[in-house]
Design a protein around this motif. Structure first.
Motif, PDB file in Angstrom:
ATOM      1  N   SER A 107      76.251 -62.459  12.245  1.00 60.51           N
ATOM      2  CA  SER A 107      75.885 -62.306  10.843  1.00 60.51           C
ATOM      3  C   SER A 107      77.038 -61.665  10.076  1.00 60.51           C
ATOM      4  CB  SER A 107      74.624 -61.446  10.715  1.00 60.51           C
ATOM      5  OG  SER A 107      74.363 -61.146   9.369  1.00 60.51           O
ATOM      6  N   LYS A 108      77.603 -62.394   9.130  1.00 60.22           N
ATOM      7  CA  LYS A 108      78.719 -61.859   8.345  1.00 60.22           C
ATOM      8  C   LYS A 108      78.303 -60.668   7.482  1.00 60.22           C
ATOM      9  CE  LYS A 108      81.543 -66.033   8.185  1.00 60.22           C
ATOM     10  NZ  LYS A 108      82.145 -67.068   7.313  1.00 60.22           N
ATOM     11  N   ALA A 111      78.133 -57.734   9.751  1.00 58.05           N
ATOM     12  CA  ALA A 111      79.485 -57.375  10.192  1.00 58.05           C
ATOM     13  C   ALA A 111      80.240 -56.637   9.084  1.00 58.05           C
ATOM     14  CB  ALA A 111      80.249 -58.633  10.611  1.00 58.05           C
ATOM     15  N   TRP A 112      80.073 -57.091   7.851  1.00 59.40           N
ATOM     16  CA  TRP A 112      80.716 -56.410   6.714  1.00 59.40           C
ATOM     17  C   TRP A 112      80.143 -55.007   6.530  1.00 59.40           C
ATOM     18  CZ3 TRP A 112      84.996 -56.838   4.157  1.00 59.40           C
ATOM     19  CH2 TRP A 112      85.634 -58.085   4.052  1.00 59.40           C
ATOM     20  N   ASN A 186      85.787 -57.596  15.070  1.00 64.30           N
ATOM     21  CA  ASN A 186      84.520 -58.332  15.145  1.00 64.30           C
ATOM     22  C   ASN A 186      84.225 -59.069  13.847  1.00 64.30           C
ATOM     23  OD1 ASN A 186      83.971 -57.491  17.777  1.00 64.30           O
ATOM     24  ND2 ASN A 186      82.911 -55.640  17.095  1.00 64.30           N
ATOM     25  N   LEU A 187      84.602 -58.467  12.718  1.00 66.05           N
ATOM     26  CA  LEU A 187      84.352 -59.101  11.428  1.00 66.05           C
ATOM     27  C   LEU A 187      85.243 -60.315  11.218  1.00 66.05           C
ATOM     28  CD1 LEU A 187      83.214 -59.247   8.532  1.00 66.05           C
ATOM     29  CD2 LEU A 187      84.956 -57.570   7.871  1.00 66.05           C
ATOM     30  N   PHE A 188      86.532 -60.130  11.340  1.00 67.25           N
ATOM     31  CA  PHE A 188      87.460 -61.220  11.022  1.00 67.25           C
ATOM     32  C   PHE A 188      87.467 -62.298  12.095  1.00 67.25           C
ATOM     33  CE2 PHE A 188      89.243 -57.564   8.639  1.00 67.25           C
ATOM     34  CZ  PHE A 188      89.016 -58.076   7.368  1.00 67.25           C
ATOM     35  N   LEU A 190      84.764 -63.638  13.108  1.00 68.20           N
ATOM     36  CA  LEU A 190      83.767 -64.587  12.619  1.00 68.20           C
ATOM     37  C   LEU A 190      84.406 -65.618  11.713  1.00 68.20           C
ATOM     38  CD1 LEU A 190      80.789 -62.180  11.797  1.00 68.20           C
ATOM     39  CD2 LEU A 190      81.148 -63.541  13.855  1.00 68.20           C
ATOM     40  N   TYR A 191      85.309 -65.176  10.849  1.00 72.05           N
ATOM     41  CA  TYR A 191      86.007 -66.106   9.968  1.00 72.05           C
ATOM     42  C   TYR A 191      86.966 -66.980  10.751  1.00 72.05           C
ATOM     43  CZ  TYR A 191      84.119 -63.493   6.044  1.00 72.05           C
ATOM     44  OH  TYR A 191      83.267 -62.922   5.141  1.00 72.05           O
ATOM     45  N   ASN A 194      84.904 -69.734  12.397  1.00 74.66           N
ATOM     46  CA  ASN A 194      84.511 -70.767  11.451  1.00 74.66           C
ATOM     47  C   ASN A 194      85.690 -71.658  11.092  1.00 74.66           C
ATOM     48  OD1 ASN A 194      81.924 -69.855  11.402  1.00 74.66           O
ATOM     49  ND2 ASN A 194      82.164 -68.601   9.564  1.00 74.66           N
TER      50      ASN A 194
END
Length: 202
Positions: A107-108, A111-112, A186-188, A190-191, A194
């Motif tokens: 989940s972005k 994560a943010w 972990n956040l970046f 996800l990008y 994608n």
């Protein structure tokens, strides 16, 4: 081209996938969990050491009591460590639940939120440590130009216990910085996933 689950990107940078990626993610989750409970434990220790630090000194038949509220930097230090300990406890429990259920962080928005919270905690603890360290230097060595005396000569026990709390805060700061790096990864990631999926479709 790949070898044992490790691919090589055009820039000759190793790209982990498959089993190796899962092993790396599992290790990072364990490291994150350990760091969060370290922050919780040491933050609580630092808050208790400084918050309960008192010493009474008799000067010319007048009793003077030294306590952490006399120094605003130490008040900030106690508050920052208390917040960091509570926040890390909640995040640590989240990590435990995630590991037990085997859930991945996809989940972005979540994560943010975690990334932002970790960044705030890192900045707050570093600021609290810097302020307390500066005040402790003045208390230890004084400032003759401003006629500030060496208060630690009179309140040695108070200064020693406060120093132990500041030392614990140092490890809290280092741990929060490492945790913020993990949450950023972990956040970046996800990008990055994608982006990789989008390019695979083309």
């Amino acid at each position: 081209m790949s070898y044992l689950g490790v691919g090589v990107s055009p820039g000759n940078v190793p790209v982990y996938h498959g089993t190796n990626l899962k092993v790396m993610e599992r290790r990072m989750r364990v490291v994150e969990l350990v760091l969060r409970f370290v922050i919780c434990g040491l933050g609580l220790v630092a808050a208790i050491l400084v918050g309960t630090d008192t010493q009474i000194k008799e000067i010319f038949s007048i009793q003077k009591k030294a306590k952490f509220t006399n120094m605003k930097a130490l008040v900030f230090l106690v508050i920052a460590n208390g917040i960091a300990a509570g926040y890390s406890l909640l995040q640590g429990l989240r990590c435990v639940v995630s590991m037990v259920r085997g859930n991945e962080l996809f989940s972005k928005p979540l994560a943010w939120l975690i990334f932002s919270g970790d960044q705030v905690m890192a900045y707050v603890t570093v600021a609290a440590l810097a302020a307390a360290a500066q005040s402790s230097v003045f208390a230890k060595f004084g400032q003759p130009e401003l006629q500030w005396m060496k208060t630690c000569n009179m309140y040695e026990k108070f200064c020693n216990q406060a120093g132990e709390g500041i030392a614990s805060t140092l490890f809290v700061c280092l741990s929060t910085v490492l945790v913020s790096c993990i949450s950023a990864f972990n956040l970046f990631r996800l990008y990055g996933d994608n982006k990789g999926k989008s390019s695979a479709r083309w």
